[in-house]
Design an enzyme around this catalytic site. Structure first.
Site, mmCIF file in Angstrom:
data_model
loop_
_atom_site.group_PDB
_atom_site.id
_atom_site.type_symbol
_atom_site.label_atom_id
_atom_site.label_comp_id
_atom_site.label_asym_id
_atom_site.label_seq_id
_atom_site.Cartn_x
_atom_site.Cartn_y
_atom_site.Cartn_z
ATOM 1 C CB THR A 13 77.466 49.153 13.430
ATOM 2 O OG1 THR A 13 78.891 49.039 12.708
ATOM 3 C CG2 THR A 13 77.001 47.567 12.721
ATOM 4 C CB VAL A 14 75.838 46.846 18.345
ATOM 5 C CG1 VAL A 14 75.134 45.729 18.305
ATOM 6 C CG2 VAL A 14 76.975 45.610 16.707
ATOM 7 C CD GLU A 129 74.213 33.774 22.480
ATOM 8 O OE1 GLU A 129 73.719 33.326 23.530
ATOM 9 O OE2 GLU A 129 74.816 33.471 21.671
ATOM 10 C CB VAL A 132 81.404 34.677 20.720
ATOM 11 C CG1 VAL A 132 82.126 33.344 19.631
ATOM 12 C CG2 VAL A 132 82.107 34.669 22.100
ATOM 13 C CB ILE A 136 76.595 31.498 16.207
ATOM 14 C CG1 ILE A 136 76.959 31.979 14.630
ATOM 15 C CG2 ILE A 136 76.051 30.378 16.609
ATOM 16 C CD1 ILE A 136 77.798 31.863 14.434
ATOM 17 N N GLY A 187 80.377 47.419 8.585
ATOM 18 C CA GLY A 187 79.611 47.626 10.140
ATOM 19 C C GLY A 187 80.233 46.692 10.604
ATOM 20 C CD GLU A 190 85.243 45.232 17.380
ATOM 21 O OE1 GLU A 190 85.124 45.409 18.815
ATOM 22 O OE2 GLU A 190 84.045 44.165 17.037
ATOM 23 C CG ASP A 201 87.037 40.481 17.695
ATOM 24 O OD1 ASP A 201 86.352 41.008 18.363
ATOM 25 O OD2 ASP A 201 86.352 39.431 17.089
ATOM 26 C CE LYS A 205 84.108 38.034 18.113
ATOM 27 N NZ LYS A 205 84.312 38.657 17.011
HETATM 28 P P1 NAP Z 1 80.687 51.944 16.852
HETATM 29 O O1 NAP Z 1 79.608 51.668 15.165
HETATM 30 O O2 NAP Z 1 82.161 52.579 16.449
HETATM 31 O O3 NAP Z 1 79.770 52.833 17.515
HETATM 32 C C1 NAP Z 1 79.691 52.777 19.507
HETATM 33 C C2 NAP Z 1 78.284 53.642 20.279
HETATM 34 O O4 NAP Z 1 79.103 54.513 21.002
HETATM 35 C C3 NAP Z 1 78.885 55.221 19.269
HETATM 36 O O5 NAP Z 1 77.320 55.685 18.886
HETATM 37 C C4 NAP Z 1 79.537 56.321 19.962
HETATM 38 O O6 NAP Z 1 79.073 57.614 19.782
HETATM 39 C C5 NAP Z 1 79.179 55.191 21.157
HETATM 40 N N1 NAP Z 1 80.752 55.451 22.193
HETATM 41 C C6 NAP Z 1 81.396 55.266 22.237
HETATM 42 N N2 NAP Z 1 82.348 55.470 22.996
HETATM 43 C C7 NAP Z 1 81.770 56.616 23.739
HETATM 44 C C8 NAP Z 1 81.716 56.971 25.459
HETATM 45 N N3 NAP Z 1 82.631 56.827 25.540
HETATM 46 N N4 NAP Z 1 81.031 57.488 25.568
HETATM 47 C C9 NAP Z 1 79.846 57.387 24.925
HETATM 48 N N5 NAP Z 1 79.437 56.987 24.271
HETATM 49 C C10 NAP Z 1 80.375 56.060 23.914
HETATM 50 O O7 NAP Z 1 80.566 50.226 17.238
HETATM 51 P P2 NAP Z 1 80.035 48.729 16.970
HETATM 52 O O8 NAP Z 1 79.928 48.245 15.505
HETATM 53 O O9 NAP Z 1 78.489 49.191 17.470
HETATM 54 O O10 NAP Z 1 80.778 47.871 17.970
HETATM 55 C C11 NAP Z 1 79.699 48.464 19.614
HETATM 56 C C12 NAP Z 1 80.003 46.982 20.190
HETATM 57 O O11 NAP Z 1 79.683 45.963 19.637
HETATM 58 C C13 NAP Z 1 81.632 46.555 20.711
HETATM 59 O O12 NAP Z 1 81.734 46.451 22.312
HETATM 60 C C14 NAP Z 1 81.498 44.842 19.241
HETATM 61 O O13 NAP Z 1 83.219 44.567 20.155
HETATM 62 C C15 NAP Z 1 80.856 45.057 20.084
HETATM 63 N N6 NAP Z 1 80.396 43.840 18.697
HETATM 64 C C16 NAP Z 1 79.507 44.255 17.142
HETATM 65 C C17 NAP Z 1 79.589 44.000 16.748
HETATM 66 C C18 NAP Z 1 79.710 44.794 15.259
HETATM 67 O O14 NAP Z 1 79.381 43.943 13.555
HETATM 68 N N7 NAP Z 1 79.870 45.694 14.927
HETATM 69 C C19 NAP Z 1 79.036 42.690 16.503
HETATM 70 C C20 NAP Z 1 79.288 41.309 17.864
HETATM 71 C C21 NAP Z 1 79.461 42.853 18.667
HETATM 72 P P3 NAP Z 1 79.083 58.402 18.593
HETATM 73 O O15 NAP Z 1 77.976 57.849 17.297
HETATM 74 O O16 NAP Z 1 78.553 59.082 18.887
HETATM 75 O O17 NAP Z 1 80.528 58.233 17.886
HETATM 76 N N1 HSE Z 2 84.576 42.761 14.904
HETATM 77 C C1 HSE Z 2 83.596 41.849 15.033
HETATM 78 C C2 HSE Z 2 83.761 40.941 13.905
HETATM 79 C C3 HSE Z 2 82.454 41.791 15.099
HETATM 80 O O1 HSE Z 2 84.090 41.102 12.647
HETATM 81 O O2 HSE Z 2 83.504 39.648 13.962
HETATM 82 C C4 HSE Z 2 81.706 40.799 16.047
HETATM 83 O O3 HSE Z 2 82.384 40.114 17.260
#
Ligand code: NAP
Ligand code: HSE
Length: 431
Positions: A13-14, A129, A132, A136, A187, A190, A201, A205
């Site tokens: 997603t990110v 940034e 959390v 924001i 998306g 977690e 989570d 934060k």
């Molecule tokens: P996600 O959609 O599950 O994507 C994770 C990505 O990382 C995927 O592309 C996955 O590969 C890759 N990956 C995971 N483990 C790996 C490994 N061991 N080696 C190589 N590649 C690996 O997660 P996300 O939602 O984008 O979140 C990513 C981070 O941002 C997390 O720390 C989350 O807490 C944080 N975050 C997320 C959001 C949100 O709204 N989603 C907001 C703020 C912060 P594949 O695609 O091949 O599976």
């Molecule tokens: N899973 C987290 C949430 C992503 O829903 O707030 C953003 O940190």
């Protein structure tokens, strides 16, 4: 034109949002930085997965060594999540003096101070940034705009998934499970959504925020925490009829020089500013001696809002690569353990139509015996024969509430009082 070479770890997603954001603002970034941005490597787990963005040929890899050997990287964006192996990857880049930007709150909550020191020792920056409140800019604000103020409290809605679930359960009366699936599809959640719904989570934060506000923090595991998995549709409807919403509120507050932290579902009066912070929105309120109360509201999860924070961090690093940030102070803060502070509570129980009057009479008797004051009551019908009763009890300890629940189950054997959601301190009772 020179080149800025970056690597992205993760294309979920990110990561996808980051690539889209760079593509959308490529020209603007290049004009203001005077260099072309090039994504040299993108690390993923599964190279065969269909992706939403086009990448330059040869940049996608499943091997971290391909990223390690990439020459002259300016910055690495870590958006793969999880603490391991991410921790060792981030350490490797920072040790080489390569800037790292991360959205990973689990990593920063556990290893933030150590990694920040490592970055500083190697002339690199570690910015987070997006970890959390996603879009924001609260971390930047705390680091750069609140250095003199004495902060006494920070609180808010720190998880988008749970806020989306609570909002939609109330608005559409759909099941918790179906809305959690929606949050995952959007998306927001977690990789393991129990982190969202059980409050882990939000604890990560809150830990990050406490360090910035108070110079120290409990570890996430030391924060008193309760998730939203026990909240039912009936509960949300009952509290709404009483003039409240349930929100998962995270709070850290200095009380007599000690820090009291808490994450729990909380009843907010409908007129409270945070009660209209719905869906994926997050809110962070800071109480400071000079500034008073500041509240920031914005999208707390999702592809582009999270990419927004990451790309602002990237821009800041590229524009000011030599900047170092030092906390205004370090101090060891003592935790205040909540041994059952008095507050108001919302309780509810179901009864059949025919038994309801008698059950309420029994409850009234028990309440009187405990000298508990009921502030408000209401009912909703669940089906033709079942009623759900909701009540708000003024000022009591959790221990007294537990005792009341046990006594009720003994007297009215067929029923159980459910829930004990505390009422927000800003609720003002009219009685
Ligand atoms: P996600 O959609 O599950 O994507 C994770 C990505 O990382 C995927 O592309 C996955 O590969 C890759 N990956 C995971 N483990 C790996 C490994 N061991 N080696 C190589 N590649 C690996 O997660 P996300 O939602 O984008 O979140 C990513 C981070 O941002 C997390 O720390 C989350 O807490 C944080 N975050 C997320 C959001 C949100 O709204 N989603 C907001 C703020 C912060 P594949 O695609 O091949 O599976
Ligand atoms: N899973 C987290 C949430 C992503 O829903 O707030 C953003 O940190």
């Amino acid at each position: 034109m020179g080149k800025i070479k970056i690597a992205v770890l993760g294309l979920g997603t990110v990561g996808t949002g980051v690539v889209k954001g760079i593509n959308r603002h490529k020209q603007k970034l290049e004009v203001s930085l005077g260099k072309e941005i090039e994504i040299r490597k993108v690390l993923v787990r599964n190279a065969q997965k269909k992706r939403d963005v086009d990448l330059s040929p040869g940049s996608l890899t499943t091997f971290i060594d391909d990223v390690y050997i990439e020459p002259d990287l300016d910055a690495v964006i870590e958006v793969m999540g999880g603490v391991h192996p991410t921790y060792s990857y981030v350490k490797e880049f920072l040790s080489k003096g390569i800037h790292v930007i991360t959205a990973n709150k689990a990593l920063i909550a556990l290893y933030g101070p150590e990694l920040t020191r490592l970055a500083r020792d190697n002339g690199a920056q570690l910015l987070y940034e997006a970890s959390v409140g996603a879009a924001i800019p609260v971390i930047h604000t705390l680091k750069h705009c609140m250095r003199v103020n004495e902060i006494s409290k920070i609180s808010g809605i720190l998880n988008g998934t749970t806020n989306y679930i609570l909002t939609q359960m109330l608005e559409r009366n759909c099941s918790y499970e179906s809305i959690l699936k929606e949050a995952q599809a959007l998306g927001y959640a977690e990789a393991d959504p129990s982190s969202d719904v059980e409050g882990f989570d939000a604890a990560n934060k809150l830990t990050i925020l406490c360090r910035l506000c108070f110079g120290d923090s409990p570890l996430p595991g030391e924060i008193k925490r309760e998730g939203i998995t026990n909240i039912t549709n009936e509960e949300l409807q009952l509290v709404n009829k009483l003039g409240y919403k349930i929100k998962l509120i995270a709070t850290a507050e200095q009380v007599n020089g000690k820090l009291l932290t808490d994450i729990s579902p909380t009843l907010l009066p409908l007129e409270h500013p945070l009660s209209s912070v719905d869906d994926v929105l997050n809110a962070v309120s800071i109480t400071a001696d000079l500034a008073g109360e500041l509240t920031f509201i914005g999208k707390g999860a999702g592809e582009l809002p999270t990419a927004s924070a990451i790309l602002e961090d990237l821009y800041s690093i590229l524009q000011f690569p030599m900047e170092t940030w030092n906390p205004s102070y370090h101090r060891k803060i003592e935790l205040l353990h909540d041994v059952g502070l008095e507050t108001a509570w919302f309780l509810h129980f179901n009864s059949t139509l025919s038994d309801n009057a008698q059950d309420l009479a029994q409850l009234t008797y028990l309440l009187n015996r405990q000298q508990l004051l009921v502030n408000q009551t209401t009912q909703v019908s669940i089906d033709t024969d079942l009623i759900s009763n909701g009540l708000i009890i003024e000022s009591s300890t959790p221990q007294t509430i537990e005792l009341l629940k046990r006594q009720f189950s003994r007297v009215v054997t067929a029923r159980k009082i459910e829930g004990n959601v505390k009422v927000h301190e800003h609720a003002i009772f009219s009685s």
